[in-house]
Design a protein around this motif. Structure first.
Motif, PDB file in Angstrom:
ATOM      1  N   THR A  22       0.849  -1.197   0.000  1.00 38.25           N
ATOM      2  CA  THR A  22       0.000   0.000   0.000  1.00 38.25           C
ATOM      3  C   THR A  22       0.878   1.238   0.000  1.00 38.25           C
ATOM      4  N   LEU A  23       0.573   2.144  -0.925  1.00 38.66           N
ATOM      5  CA  LEU A  23       1.300   3.409  -1.025  1.00 38.66           C
ATOM      6  C   LEU A  23       0.343   4.578  -0.796  1.00 38.66           C
ATOM      7  N   VAL A  24       0.891   5.669  -0.278  1.00 38.81           N
ATOM      8  CA  VAL A  24       0.122   6.910  -0.172  1.00 38.81           C
ATOM      9  C   VAL A  24       0.347   7.692  -1.461  1.00 38.81           C
ATOM     10  N   GLU A  25      -0.724   7.880  -2.230  1.00 39.32           N
ATOM     11  CA  GLU A  25      -0.646   8.605  -3.493  1.00 39.32           C
ATOM     12  C   GLU A  25      -1.735   9.671  -3.526  1.00 39.32           C
ATOM     13  N   ASN A  26      -1.316  10.921  -3.707  1.00 42.05           N
ATOM     14  CA  ASN A  26      -2.277  12.027  -3.772  1.00 42.05           C
ATOM     15  C   ASN A  26      -3.197  12.044  -2.542  1.00 42.05           C
ATOM     16  N   HIS A  27      -2.579  11.809  -1.393  1.00 44.16           N
ATOM     17  CA  HIS A  27      -3.273  11.860  -0.101  1.00 44.16           C
ATOM     18  C   HIS A  27      -4.310  10.741   0.064  1.00 44.16           C
ATOM     19  N   THR A  28      -4.226   9.713  -0.755  1.00 40.37           N
ATOM     20  CA  THR A  28      -5.096   8.549  -0.602  1.00 40.37           C
ATOM     21  C   THR A  28      -4.255   7.282  -0.614  1.00 40.37           C
ATOM     22  N   LEU A  29      -4.846   6.182  -0.149  1.00 39.40           N
ATOM     23  CA  LEU A  29      -4.143   4.906  -0.127  1.00 39.40           C
ATOM     24  C   LEU A  29      -4.438   4.124  -1.408  1.00 39.40           C
ATOM     25  N   GLN A  30      -3.378   3.627  -2.040  1.00 38.25           N
ATOM     26  CA  GLN A  30      -3.511   2.823  -3.250  1.00 38.25           C
ATOM     27  C   GLN A  30      -2.808   1.485  -3.044  1.00 38.25           C
ATOM     28  N   ASP A  31      -3.545   0.389  -3.247  1.00 36.52           N
ATOM     29  CA  ASP A  31      -2.979  -0.951  -3.105  1.00 36.52           C
ATOM     30  C   ASP A  31      -2.411  -1.421  -4.438  1.00 36.52           C
ATOM     31  N   TYR A  32      -1.236  -2.036  -4.360  1.00 38.73           N
ATOM     32  CA  TYR A  32      -0.606  -2.668  -5.518  1.00 38.73           C
ATOM     33  C   TYR A  32      -0.407  -4.150  -5.219  1.00 38.73           C
ATOM     34  N   ILE A  33      -0.483  -4.967  -6.263  1.00 38.54           N
ATOM     35  CA  ILE A  33      -0.277  -6.402  -6.074  1.00 38.54           C
ATOM     36  C   ILE A  33       0.781  -6.920  -7.048  1.00 38.54           C
TER      37      ILE A  33
ATOM     38  N   THR B 160      10.869 -13.017   1.810  1.00 39.63           N
ATOM     39  CA  THR B 160      10.383 -11.935   0.952  1.00 39.63           C
ATOM     40  C   THR B 160       9.745 -10.832   1.797  1.00 39.63           C
ATOM     41  N   HIS B 161       8.961 -11.214   2.782  1.00 39.98           N
ATOM     42  CA  HIS B 161       8.331 -10.222   3.655  1.00 39.98           C
ATOM     43  C   HIS B 161       9.390  -9.407   4.399  1.00 39.98           C
ATOM     44  N   ASP B 162      10.391 -10.077   4.932  1.00 41.13           N
ATOM     45  CA  ASP B 162      11.450  -9.377   5.673  1.00 41.13           C
ATOM     46  C   ASP B 162      12.218  -8.434   4.753  1.00 41.13           C
ATOM     47  N   ALA B 163      12.511  -8.878   3.547  1.00 42.79           N
ATOM     48  CA  ALA B 163      13.265  -8.041   2.614  1.00 42.79           C
ATOM     49  C   ALA B 163      12.470  -6.805   2.210  1.00 42.79           C
ATOM     50  N   LEU B 164      11.173  -6.975   1.982  1.00 43.47           N
ATOM     51  CA  LEU B 164      10.330  -5.831   1.612  1.00 43.47           C
ATOM     52  C   LEU B 164      10.261  -4.813   2.755  1.00 43.47           C
ATOM     53  N   CYS B 165      10.149  -5.318   3.982  1.00 32.88           N
ATOM     54  CA  CYS B 165      10.020  -4.418   5.133  1.00 32.88           C
ATOM     55  C   CYS B 165      11.354  -3.759   5.508  1.00 32.88           C
ATOM     56  N   LYS B 166      12.455  -4.509   5.394  1.00 31.93           N
ATOM     57  CA  LYS B 166      13.750  -3.993   5.857  1.00 31.93           C
ATOM     58  C   LYS B 166      14.529  -3.269   4.757  1.00 31.93           C
ATOM     59  N   ASP B 167      14.380  -3.744   3.515  1.00 27.52           N
ATOM     60  CA  ASP B 167      15.185  -3.181   2.430  1.00 27.52           C
ATOM     61  C   ASP B 167      14.431  -2.181   1.562  1.00 27.52           C
ATOM     62  N   LEU B 168      13.170  -2.494   1.232  1.00 28.99           N
ATOM     63  CA  LEU B 168      12.433  -1.632   0.306  1.00 28.99           C
ATOM     64  C   LEU B 168      11.674  -0.518   1.028  1.00 28.99           C
ATOM     65  N   ALA B 169      10.948  -0.846   2.078  1.00 31.14           N
ATOM     66  CA  ALA B 169      10.096   0.138   2.751  1.00 31.14           C
ATOM     67  C   ALA B 169      10.860   1.378   3.224  1.00 31.14           C
ATOM     68  N   PRO B 170      12.067   1.224   3.806  1.00 34.57           N
ATOM     69  CA  PRO B 170      12.786   2.433   4.247  1.00 34.57           C
ATOM     70  C   PRO B 170      13.139   3.384   3.100  1.00 34.57           C
ATOM     71  N   LYS B 171      13.234   2.849   1.879  1.00 35.08           N
ATOM     72  CA  LYS B 171      13.578   3.692   0.728  1.00 35.08           C
ATOM     73  C   LYS B 171      12.350   4.377   0.137  1.00 35.08           C
ATOM     74  N   ILE B 172      11.157   3.899   0.524  1.00 39.25           N
ATOM     75  CA  ILE B 172       9.909   4.457  -0.022  1.00 39.25           C
ATOM     76  C   ILE B 172       9.034   4.862   1.160  1.00 39.25           C
ATOM     77  N   PRO B 173       9.200   6.085   1.642  1.00 38.54           N
ATOM     78  CA  PRO B 173       8.461   6.525   2.840  1.00 38.54           C
ATOM     79  C   PRO B 173       6.936   6.415   2.696  1.00 38.54           C
ATOM     80  N   GLN B 174       6.449   6.541   1.454  1.00 38.98           N
ATOM     81  CA  GLN B 174       4.994   6.500   1.271  1.00 38.98           C
ATOM     82  C   GLN B 174       4.421   5.089   1.328  1.00 38.98           C
ATOM     83  N   MET B 175       5.279   4.063   1.445  1.00 37.69           N
ATOM     84  CA  MET B 175       4.786   2.689   1.593  1.00 37.69           C
ATOM     85  C   MET B 175       4.337   2.484   3.038  1.00 37.69           C
TER      86      MET B 175
END
Length: 249
Positions: free
Chosen positions: A103-114, A156-171
Motif C-alpha cells: 500500500t502506497l500513499v498517493e495524492n493523499h489517498t491509499l492505493q494498493d498494488y499487487i 520476501t516479507h522481511d526483505a520488503l520491510c527492511k530493504d524496500l520500505a525504508p527507501k519508499i516513505p509512502q509505503m
C-alpha cells in the motif's frame, strides 16, 4: 299552418338514425377502449406472475447448488462439497503463487498494488474424485517443498520491510502470502454448466481471476526451484508497482 309531408318526416328519421349511430359508435369505442385496457392489465399481471415464477425458480436453482470449500494439510489440499451433490465429477485447474500486496500513499489517498510470482507447488497428479459430495478433488504436494515456500514467504516479507520500505516513505503496509488460484467447472442437477473462481478460499469474479493470471504471466522472474529463489529479484519486481488492485485491465 304548415303541413308536414313524408319528405320532412323522412329527413327527421334520417337525423335520428344518424344520431343513434353516432351514440352507438361512441358506446362501442368506449367498450373497445375499456376492453383493451383490461387486456393490457391482464397482460401485465400475467407478465408479473411469470417474472415472479422465474425468480422463484432461479432462487430454487441457487439453493440446489454445491457449496465448495477447501481443506489444507501438510501434504495436500482437498476440494470439498458440502452442498447439493454433484451430478458428475468436477473439472478444476489450480496454480500456486506468492501473492504480495503493498500500500502506497498517493495524492493523499491509499492505493494498493499487487504482485503475483508464480511458484510451482502442486504435483502433476492433482485429480478429481469420483465422489459427488465430501472430498471431490485432491491436490498433493511435497511437504519439504511447502516448507521451502514458507521460508521464501518469510524472507520476501522481511526483505520488503527492511530493504524496500525504508527507501519508499509512502509505503505503509506489506502483505506476503502463499496463495492458490482455483477454477472449478461443474454441472448442476438442472444439467447447467457453471464455472467458479477462487483466490485461496475466497470466491472471486472471472475478471479478477484472469487479472491475477496475467500478472503471473507478466512476471519477469519465474523461479523454477524454490531452494534457489532469488528474493532480491522478487523485491525488484514488487518495487515497480505495475499492477493496481481493483483496477482490472
Amino acid at each position: 299552418m304548415c303541413s308536414w309531408g313524408l319528405s320532412e318526416w323522412g329527413d327527421i328519421a334520417n337525423i335520428v338514425i344518424a344520431v343513434a349511430s353516432v351514440a352507438t359508435a361512441i358506446v362501442t369505442a368506449r367498450m373497445l377502449i375499456k376492453q383493451h385496457n383490461l387486456q393490457k392489465e391482464q397482460h401485465k399481471l400475467e407478465q408479473a406472475k411469470h417474472e415472479l415464477e422465474s425468480k422463484k425458480f432461479e432462487a430454487q436453482k441457487q439453493e440446489h447448488q454445491p457449496n465448495f470449500y477447501f481443506k489444507r494439510y501438510d501434504d495436500r489440499m482437498e476440494i470439498c462439497n458440502k452442498g447439493v451433490p454433484l451430478t458428475q465429477p468436477i473439472e478444476f485447474w489450480i496454480s500456486s503463487m506468492l501473492y504480495i500486496e503493498t500500500t502506497l500513499v498517493e495524492n493523499h489517498t491509499l492505493q494498493d498494488y499487487i504482485h503475483c510470482c508464480p511458484i510451482r507447488i502442486y504435483k502433476d497428479d492433482c485429480r478429481c474424485q469420483e465422489e459427488v459430495e465430501g472430498v471431490v478433488a485432491i491436490c498433493p504436494f511435497d511437504k519439504e517443498r511447502r516448507n521451502n515456500f514458507h521460508t521464501l514467504t518469510k524472507q520476501t516479507h522481511d526483505a520488503l520491510c527492511k530493504d524496500l520500505a525504508p527507501k519508499i516513505p509512502q509505503m505503509t503496509t506489506v502483505h506476503v502470502m502463499e496463495s492458490d488460484l482455483i477454477e472449478i467447472q461443474y454441472v448442476d442437477m438442472y444439467q447447467q454448466k457453471h464455472t467458479l473462481y477462487y483466490h485461496d478460499s475466497v470466491q472471486i469474479d472471472k475478471d479478477t481471476y484472469h487479472y491475477y493470471e496475467r500478472i503471473c504471466m507478466h512476471a519477469k522472474y519465474k523461479p523454477q526451484n524454490l531452494t534457489n529463489c532469488d528474493v532480491k529479484q522478487i523485491v525488484r519486481e514488487v518495487a515497480m508497482f505495475r499492477f493496481k488492485k481493483n483496477v482490472i485491465i
